[in-house]
Write a protein that holds these residues in place. Structure first.
Motif, PDB file in Angstrom:
ATOM      1  N   PRO A 148       0.620  -1.284  -0.244  1.00 27.49           N
ATOM      2  CA  PRO A 148       0.147   0.039  -0.150  1.00 27.49           C
ATOM      3  C   PRO A 148       0.701   1.239   0.229  1.00 27.49           C
ATOM      4  CG  PRO A 148      -0.037  -0.754   1.749  1.00 27.49           C
ATOM      5  CD  PRO A 148       0.096  -2.329   0.987  1.00 27.49           C
ATOM      6  N   GLN A 149       0.715   2.448  -0.717  1.00 28.67           N
ATOM      7  CA  GLN A 149       1.489   3.864  -0.985  1.00 28.67           C
ATOM      8  C   GLN A 149       0.997   4.420   0.529  1.00 28.67           C
ATOM      9  OE1 GLN A 149       3.676   3.799  -2.937  1.00 28.67           O
ATOM     10  NE2 GLN A 149       2.865   2.212  -3.745  1.00 28.67           N
ATOM     11  N   GLN A 150       1.455   5.250   0.377  1.00 26.00           N
ATOM     12  CA  GLN A 150       1.399   6.231   1.621  1.00 26.00           C
ATOM     13  C   GLN A 150      -0.144   6.928   0.999  1.00 26.00           C
ATOM     14  OE1 GLN A 150       3.220   6.932   4.415  1.00 26.00           O
ATOM     15  NE2 GLN A 150       1.158   7.685   4.826  1.00 26.00           N
ATOM     16  N   TRP A 151      -1.231   7.217   0.153  1.00 22.78           N
ATOM     17  CA  TRP A 151      -1.809   7.876   0.117  1.00 22.78           C
ATOM     18  C   TRP A 151      -3.080   6.925   0.459  1.00 22.78           C
ATOM     19  CZ3 TRP A 151       1.583   7.940  -4.014  1.00 22.78           C
ATOM     20  CH2 TRP A 151       1.319   6.854  -4.382  1.00 22.78           C
ATOM     21  N   ASP A 152      -2.674   5.630  -0.042  1.00 23.91           N
ATOM     22  CA  ASP A 152      -3.859   4.995   0.803  1.00 23.91           C
ATOM     23  C   ASP A 152      -3.664   4.755   2.134  1.00 23.91           C
ATOM     24  OD1 ASP A 152      -4.114   4.340  -2.244  1.00 23.91           O
ATOM     25  OD2 ASP A 152      -2.308   2.495  -1.923  1.00 23.91           O
ATOM     26  N   LEU A 153      -2.473   4.682   3.100  1.00 20.97           N
ATOM     27  CA  LEU A 153      -2.944   4.307   4.357  1.00 20.97           C
ATOM     28  C   LEU A 153      -3.898   6.167   4.961  1.00 20.97           C
ATOM     29  CD1 LEU A 153       1.089   3.244   4.890  1.00 20.97           C
ATOM     30  CD2 LEU A 153      -1.256   2.071   4.883  1.00 20.97           C
ATOM     31  N   ASP A 154      -3.599   7.491   4.471  1.00 18.34           N
ATOM     32  CA  ASP A 154      -3.690   8.359   4.919  1.00 18.34           C
ATOM     33  C   ASP A 154      -5.165   7.701   4.411  1.00 18.34           C
ATOM     34  OD1 ASP A 154      -1.641   9.183   5.682  1.00 18.34           O
ATOM     35  OD2 ASP A 154      -0.899  10.519   3.705  1.00 18.34           O
ATOM     36  N   TYR A 155      -6.097   7.467   3.208  1.00 17.76           N
ATOM     37  CA  TYR A 155      -7.085   7.777   2.936  1.00 17.76           C
ATOM     38  C   TYR A 155      -8.206   6.292   3.880  1.00 17.76           C
ATOM     39  CZ  TYR A 155     -11.465   6.774   0.074  1.00 17.76           C
ATOM     40  OH  TYR A 155     -13.106   6.557   0.304  1.00 17.76           O
ATOM     41  N   ILE A 156      -7.391   5.184   4.554  1.00 17.03           N
ATOM     42  CA  ILE A 156      -8.014   4.737   5.435  1.00 17.03           C
ATOM     43  C   ILE A 156      -8.725   5.239   6.336  1.00 17.03           C
ATOM     44  CG2 ILE A 156      -8.010   2.907   6.986  1.00 17.03           C
ATOM     45  CD1 ILE A 156      -5.961   1.613   4.866  1.00 17.03           C
ATOM     46  N   LEU A 157      -7.707   6.378   7.311  1.00 13.50           N
ATOM     47  CA  LEU A 157      -7.898   7.404   8.010  1.00 13.50           C
ATOM     48  C   LEU A 157      -9.660   8.023   8.410  1.00 13.50           C
ATOM     49  CD1 LEU A 157      -4.589   9.206   8.296  1.00 13.50           C
ATOM     50  CD2 LEU A 157      -5.085   7.254   9.804  1.00 13.50           C
ATOM     51  N   GLU A 158      -9.544   8.092   9.191  1.00 13.64           N
ATOM     52  CA  GLU A 158     -11.488   8.808   9.349  1.00 13.64           C
ATOM     53  C   GLU A 158     -11.129  10.573   9.373  1.00 13.64           C
ATOM     54  OE1 GLU A 158     -15.351   9.367  10.850  1.00 13.64           O
ATOM     55  OE2 GLU A 158     -14.089   7.424  10.252  1.00 13.64           O
ATOM     56  N   PRO A 159     -12.107  10.418   7.858  1.00 15.31           N
ATOM     57  CA  PRO A 159     -12.543  12.627   7.770  1.00 15.31           C
ATOM     58  C   PRO A 159     -12.450  13.457   9.004  1.00 15.31           C
ATOM     59  CG  PRO A 159     -14.170  11.100   7.467  1.00 15.31           C
ATOM     60  CD  PRO A 159     -13.358  10.042   7.742  1.00 15.31           C
ATOM     61  N   PHE A 160     -11.039  14.842   8.707  1.00 13.29           N
ATOM     62  CA  PHE A 160     -11.829  15.171   9.903  1.00 13.29           C
ATOM     63  C   PHE A 160     -13.108  16.055   9.863  1.00 13.29           C
ATOM     64  CE2 PHE A 160     -10.893  20.430  10.231  1.00 13.29           C
ATOM     65  CZ  PHE A 160     -11.183  19.792  12.120  1.00 13.29           C
ATOM     66  N   THR A 161     -13.974  16.346  10.687  1.00 15.78           N
ATOM     67  CA  THR A 161     -15.106  16.182  10.667  1.00 15.78           C
ATOM     68  C   THR A 161     -15.773  18.473  11.722  1.00 15.78           C
ATOM     69  OG1 THR A 161     -15.566  15.689  12.787  1.00 15.78           O
ATOM     70  CG2 THR A 161     -16.481  14.558  10.864  1.00 15.78           C
ATOM     71  N   GLY A 162     -13.955  18.659  12.048  1.00 11.99           N
ATOM     72  CA  GLY A 162     -13.983  20.178  11.869  1.00 11.99           C
ATOM     73  C   GLY A 162     -14.133  20.384  14.136  1.00 11.99           C
ATOM     74  N   LEU A 163     -13.757  21.570  14.322  1.00 14.31           N
ATOM     75  CA  LEU A 163     -13.263  21.850  15.821  1.00 14.31           C
ATOM     76  C   LEU A 163     -15.181  21.699  16.892  1.00 14.31           C
ATOM     77  CD1 LEU A 163     -10.236  23.998  15.079  1.00 14.31           C
ATOM     78  CD2 LEU A 163     -10.029  21.623  16.399  1.00 14.31           C
ATOM     79  N   THR A 164     -15.682  21.223  15.636  1.00 11.72           N
ATOM     80  CA  THR A 164     -17.188  21.395  17.001  1.00 11.72           C
ATOM     81  C   THR A 164     -16.998  20.830  18.186  1.00 11.72           C
ATOM     82  OG1 THR A 164     -19.087  23.030  15.654  1.00 11.72           O
ATOM     83  CG2 THR A 164     -19.407  21.703  17.122  1.00 11.72           C
ATOM     84  N   PRO A 165     -16.713  19.394  18.226  1.00  9.01           N
ATOM     85  CA  PRO A 165     -16.712  18.295  19.419  1.00  9.01           C
ATOM     86  C   PRO A 165     -16.002  18.457  20.426  1.00  9.01           C
ATOM     87  CG  PRO A 165     -16.955  17.192  17.418  1.00  9.01           C
ATOM     88  CD  PRO A 165     -16.527  18.986  16.482  1.00  9.01           C
ATOM     89  N   GLU A 166     -14.623  19.635  19.528  1.00 10.79           N
ATOM     90  CA  GLU A 166     -13.017  18.844  20.603  1.00 10.79           C
ATOM     91  C   GLU A 166     -13.539  20.174  21.595  1.00 10.79           C
ATOM     92  OE1 GLU A 166     -11.069  17.183  20.603  1.00 10.79           O
ATOM     93  OE2 GLU A 166     -12.355  16.023  18.242  1.00 10.79           O
ATOM     94  N   TYR A 167     -14.122  21.719  21.174  1.00 15.13           N
ATOM     95  CA  TYR A 167     -14.815  22.694  21.399  1.00 15.13           C
ATOM     96  C   TYR A 167     -15.652  21.872  23.212  1.00 15.13           C
ATOM     97  CZ  TYR A 167     -11.519  25.970  19.674  1.00 15.13           C
ATOM     98  OH  TYR A 167     -10.729  27.372  19.145  1.00 15.13           O
TER      99      TYR A 167
END
Length: 639
Positions: free
Chosen positions: A359-378
């Motif tokens: 697997p290439q690096q972009w394949d590994l990055d694609y498996i990661l969870e997409p960023f949905t914003g900072l609202t839950p963190e705040y």
């Protein structure tokens, strides 16, 4: 940034965060979040130390607390009225000794000082954040940033009306759902307490209050966690159907809706225990019933403050442990595993079994969870900020538990952004937006709530009134007897007297906690003069406390400038340099214009001289022509 991957390790919790590197890699918006979280965690250190000191003060003075001693002294035969109809017997106040001693840990004079300290602490934290935000904006070149966004859709007021109506109706329904859940837990407490009172086991009957309180708080916690997830999804859907004009407006309205719903959901059970439980019980012979035979629940003999402390601590710690940590770690990992298994099945179908490809690096990055914003963190930190400030008078150790959670939270969020989420698009922002207004609102609300907690929920005001107005020797001796009213057991309604009571023949009067006239008074069981005096003192304390703390907060706000002195001086220098530069440019332009004007004048003068020379030469030529003509004519005449 990879060399600073250690920032996301739990072992470096004592080190400062590389805020500049975070900003360069993730953008200003995420950089500001981690800067705010770091400052908030640092400010929790002094509040935790003061909270521990207040708690230790309660531990040290518990042996010298006279009301606790009087309650625990078995020689004081305070025979209390039954806690329920028929099946509950008369009981001795000394059996509630443990509750009274535990209440003193949090209900002591140091609590008032700590409430004032935390109100000023919140103000200082917000002021310090404004200074840090200004410093970061200056160094990150954000001071002149103007956010311009295009409108998504141009809709008229009539187009938006259905969305607004749906928002209002559903938000009101969700708030009523939260209140219904709280009422359901109240019914559970009342019915469970009545059921356990029927038990033949002496241990079960003696621990009814502890059992009911612990199980009810756990049920409250589970309900809060479930409704939080539902409310987050509902708030997003309501904001989408509202169709805000810009992306920034969409984010602000989403935050406001989610915060309103989660605020009500998280604090409704705590508000009930603090301000409503035990206030509408009635009195012996005239109790208030929820259902037939089930009374409204009362506070413990030591007051509701201890139960408020238990409620606050379990909900706060449960949310931090389960929602803020386990959910943040577990859910992204499960989603990542599910997506990875799904992609592997798809790849196996598409490629031959003989071919193998790393697997290439972009394949590994694609498996990661997409960023949905900072609202839950705040949001989780803002709710925690509410736990730390709103009811801190009942739980001085709240800042300590928040600090321990945030030490892990900083590194947990860092690890999540570095290893669990796809790298988000960098977004420039010069502040944390509407979150600052929410923090400021919570800080102001905390002053009012803590004033009412001290005045209404705790025994601080009744103790002061007794010591300085009713005590014969200026001490607290006799305080318990002063707060208990008499009731003639013959005035109990038929069918509510204790059945098979061994004390029924010996008890003529039972006691209950309230300020009422005795049965031998002409106005029997009416509120006494002490009740109205204490009520007036409580209201006066709320007004005095609120105005004093607000004044001190405004004073702190005025004393601390929003812009740091070095940044202010640097900005002034840059402005002066900029003004000098523009003045120099204008001066050079003026010189250039003057040179052009002088050159034009010179050209004009030289042009005038030439014209005069040409005119003079022309006149001379005419004269010579006339002279020659005259001489010619004279010669012709002579000829």
């Amino acid at each position: 940034f990879s060399q600073d991957y250690k920032w996301a390790r739990y072992g470096v919790f004592y080190k400062f965060q590389p805020i500049d590197l975070i900003r360069k890699y993730f953008g200003e918006k995420i950089g500001l979040y981690f800067a705010w979280l770091g400052l908030y965690t640092e400010f929790l250190i002094p509040s935790s130390v003061v909270g521990i000191i207040v708690f230790l003060y309660g531990c040290i003075t518990i042996e010298s607390d006279i009301p606790s001693k009087e309650m625990c002294d078995q020689r004081n035969a305070f025979t209390m009225c039954p806690l329920c109809d028929k099946f509950c017997d008369y009981w001795n106040l000394s059996s509630a000794c443990a509750t009274a001693r535990a209440s003193h840990l949090f209900d002591n004079p140091a609590t008032v000082f700590f409430s004032i300290f935390m109100a000023l602490w919140a103000t200082m934290f917000l002021e310090q954040w404004k200074r840090l935000q200004m410093r970061l904006s200056y160094f990150w070149d954000l001071t002149g940033l103007e956010e311009e966004e295009d409108e998504k859709e141009k809709l008229t007021w009539s187009d938006r009306m259905p969305g607004y109506a749906a928002n209002f109706g559903l938000i009101l329904f969700m708030i009523m759902l939260t209140f219904s859940a709280v009422f359901g837990v109240i019914v559970y407490r009342i019915t469970t307490a009545a059921a356990l009172s029927f038990s033949t086991n002496e241990t079960t009957r003696s621990n009814v209050r502890v059992t009911v309180t612990a199980t009810a708080v756990i049920i409250n916690l589970v309900v809060i966690l479930i409704l939080d997830e539902i409310y987050g999804a509902v708030a997003k859907w309501l904001t989408e159907i509202e169709v805000p004009k810009t992306e920034k407006t969409f984010e602000e309205r989403l935050i406001l809706k989610a915060f309103l719903l989660k605020f009500v959901n998280s604090y409704a059970p705590i508000f009930y225990v603090a301000f409503f439980k035990g206030r509408f019980v009635g009195r012996p012979g005239h109790y208030v019933y929820v259902f037939d035979g089930y009374r409204m629940e009362e506070c413990a003999p030591g007051g509701c403050l201890m139960e408020l402390c238990i409620q606050l601590s379990i909900i706060m710690l449960g949310k931090q442990l389960i929602q803020n940590n386990l959910f943040e770690i577990g859910i992204p990992k499960l989603k990542k595993l599910f997506r990875k298994l799904k992609d592997e099945r798809t790849e196996l179908k598409e490629m031959d079994t003989n071919q193998s490809k790393d697997p290439q690096q972009w394949d590994l990055d694609y498996i990661l969870e997409p960023f949905t914003g900072l609202t839950p963190e705040y949001m989780e930190m803002i709710i925690q900020f509410g736990f730390v400030t709103l009811f801190v008078a009942s739980f001085p150790l709240a800042p300590l538990f928040a600090l321990l959670n945030n030490i892990i939270e900083v590194r947990l969020d860092a690890k999540k952004f570095v290893t669990e989420l796809r790298r988000p698009d960098t977004v420039r922002a010069k502040d944390i937006g509407i979150w600052y207004n929410i923090l400021s609102g919570i800080g102001k609300l905390s002053v009012i709530i803590n004033a009412f907690v001290i005045a209404v929920t705790s025994d601080f005001i009744p103790r002061l009134m007794y010591q300085y107005a009713y005590s014969q020797n200026g001490t607290m001796h006799g305080f318990i007897n002063h707060t208990l009213s008499y009731f003639n057991v013959s005035h109990l309604k038929a069918g509510t007297q204790p059945e098979n009571s061994p004390f029924a023949q010996d008890v003529l009067f039972c006691r209950f906690k309230d300020y009422r006239e005795p049965p031998w008074s002409p106005n029997q069981y009416e509120f006494s003069k002490q009740y109205w005096a204490v009520l007036s003192a409580r209201l006066a304390f709320v007004i005095l406390f609120q105005n004093l703390v607000m004044f001190l907060s405004v004073l702190v706000d005025w004393m601390i400038p929003d812009i740091p002195k070095d940044i202010s001086e640097q900005i002034k220098k840059e402005k002066s340099v900029l003004v000098d530069f523009f003045l120099k440019e204008e001066h050079e332009k003026l010189k250039l214009i003057e040179s052009f004007i002088a050159r034009d004048k010179q050209k004009h003068k030289s042009g005038t001289k030439g014209e005069r020379i040409r005119a003079a030469s022309f006149c001379q030529f005419n004269r010579s022509q006339k002279g020659s003509f005259a001489s010619f004519s004279s010669q012709h005449t002579e000829v």
